[in-house]
Design an enzyme around this catalytic site. Structure first.
Site, PDB file in Angstrom:
ATOM      1  N   GLU A  68      45.433  48.800  43.395  1.00  0.00           N
ATOM      2  CA  GLU A  68      45.660  49.928  42.410  1.00  0.00           C
ATOM      3  C   GLU A  68      47.137  50.359  42.259  1.00  0.00           C
ATOM      4  O   GLU A  68      47.614  50.684  40.985  1.00  0.00           O
ATOM      5  CB  GLU A  68      45.005  51.280  43.120  1.00  0.00           C
ATOM      6  CG  GLU A  68      43.271  51.358  42.889  1.00  0.00           C
ATOM      7  CD  GLU A  68      42.707  50.664  44.031  1.00  0.00           C
ATOM      8  OE1 GLU A  68      41.630  50.384  43.832  1.00  0.00           O
ATOM      9  OE2 GLU A  68      43.409  50.068  44.698  1.00  0.00           O
ATOM     10  N   HIS A 137      33.967  58.670  48.292  1.00  0.00           N
ATOM     11  CA  HIS A 137      33.467  58.392  46.871  1.00  0.00           C
ATOM     12  C   HIS A 137      32.868  59.317  46.341  1.00  0.00           C
ATOM     13  O   HIS A 137      31.958  58.899  45.279  1.00  0.00           O
ATOM     14  CB  HIS A 137      32.528  56.828  47.052  1.00  0.00           C
ATOM     15  CG  HIS A 137      33.284  55.756  47.433  1.00  0.00           C
ATOM     16  ND1 HIS A 137      33.428  55.584  49.220  1.00  0.00           N
ATOM     17  CD2 HIS A 137      33.707  54.831  46.947  1.00  0.00           C
ATOM     18  CE1 HIS A 137      34.044  54.218  49.205  1.00  0.00           C
ATOM     19  NE2 HIS A 137      34.240  53.721  47.888  1.00  0.00           N
TER      20      HIS A 137
END
Length: 355
Positions: A68, A137
């Site tokens: 990322e 998540h």
């Protein structure tokens, strides 16, 4: 509402609407491209880029490694060089990995350059819980981005808004964080609220940032909310209507910019406000809205204290019963509104304090 030649209404899921918006903007503007993990052949884990690889090829639908920091940095560099990248951060929970690129470069470099540098980056990211994906998540975290000057933050609740807001985001010359809740994307493998799938025009259109939407008009209580909580609030409002309680549901759509005037106008009409939020309770959006109302009590006559309903300050549990307990649900919204209706009027509380 849009109809085809046979009169049937064309409806899309949020995932389809987002993919359509991206595709139309890529056709219109060759500087637009997408990068991220599993966005190509897989179409994105939440289907936000389905079909785009076949149309535009791997040079504009770019698969990235699981890095990322690298691809967010690449997005900043590409935008600085005149391109308009869309970078998918698969789960918003992962933003900490690329924190520096987003907060210190993407959000600040236009300011640091004295306005000479434009950074038209769109970060798309999945938010929210409700499907047992545990603490790493299942968060929303949009208030974390909103806290940092330099980023616009968009959080749609339905397909029509998602398309229009995505078009606006891509055309904006500033960095935009576009948050879509997994539970309203219309995915076949995940249960979702039907209210998010609605009529979407085929042509491109842009919805200006900072304009909230009244989902349902009411006179007794305003529910200020966004994302999947809009569907829950609408269901709660329907149940409360059977009890004679008239609820106005206000969908913020974006939190940077925030439609402060829209919030205040709605609360002024009803005199009661519940902020329903799937982000954490402390130091977040619900506190910002509560403060906004409190700062305007000279022009708003409240009939009850401000009420906040959000995730308590705990990680999102894996256990389904515990997860359902910490994330506001339809029944908890209903109970909170009932409590507001029973609350002692503000002026009586003030008189009692003075006595």
């Amino acid at each position: 509402m849009q109809s085809n030649s046979k009169g049937a209404v064309r409806t899309l899921t949020m995932a389809q609407a987002i993919a359509e918006a991206i595709g139309q903007e890529m056709e219109r503007d060759p500087s637009v491209f997408v990068m991220g993990e599993d966005i190509g052949k897989y179409g994105g884990i939440f289907s936000a880029t389905t079909g785009l690889l076949d149309r535009f090829g791997p040079e504009r639908i770019m698969e990235t490694p699981i890095s990322e920091t690298a691809f967010m940095g690449a997005a900043v560099g590409a935008a600085a060089d005149g391109l308009r990248p869309i970078a998918e951060l698969m789960f918003v929970d992962f933003f900490g990995v690329c924190f520096d690129q987003i907060y210190n470069h993407m959000a600040k470099n236009s300011y640091m350059s004295g306005g000479a540098l434009k950074l038209p980056v769109v970060i798309t990211t999945g938010i929210g819980g409700g499907y047992n994906d545990a603490a790493q998540h299942s968060q929303c975290l949009y208030a974390s981005f909103a806290h940092m000057p330099g980023l616009k933050v968009v959080v749609p609740s339905n397909a029509y808004d998602a398309k229009g807001l995505m078009v606006q985001a891509i055309r904006d010359d500033n960095p935009v964080v576009f948050c879509y809740h997994k539970g309203i994307m219309g995915l076949s493998w995940m249960s979702y609220f039907e209210g998010s799938t609605n009529a979407v025009p085929e042509e491109a259109y842009a919805i200006p940032f900072g304009e909230s939407r009244i989902v349902r008009e009411g006179s007794d209580v305003t529910i200020v909310t966004l994302s999947q909580m809009v569907q829950k609030a609408a269901i709660a409002a329907e149940q409360l209507a059977a009890e004679g309680i008239s609820v106005e549901v206000l969908d913020l759509r974006t939190i940077v910019p925030l439609d402060r005037a829209g919030v205040l106008a709605s609360v002024a009409r009803t005199g009661r406000v519940l902020i329903a939020d799937e982000d954490y309770l402390s130091f977040g959006l619900s506190g910002e809205i509560a403060a906004l109302v409190a700062e305007h009590l000279d022009t708003i006559q409240l009939r009850a204290p401000v009420k906040r309903l959000a995730v308590p300050d705990v990680p999102i549990p894996f256990s389904r019963p515990l997860e359902q307990a910490v994330i506001p649900q339809v029944d908890t919204i209903v109970d909170a509104v009932r409590g507001l209706m029973r609350a002692q009027p503000i002026h009586q509380l003030q008189q009692g304090a003075q006595a």
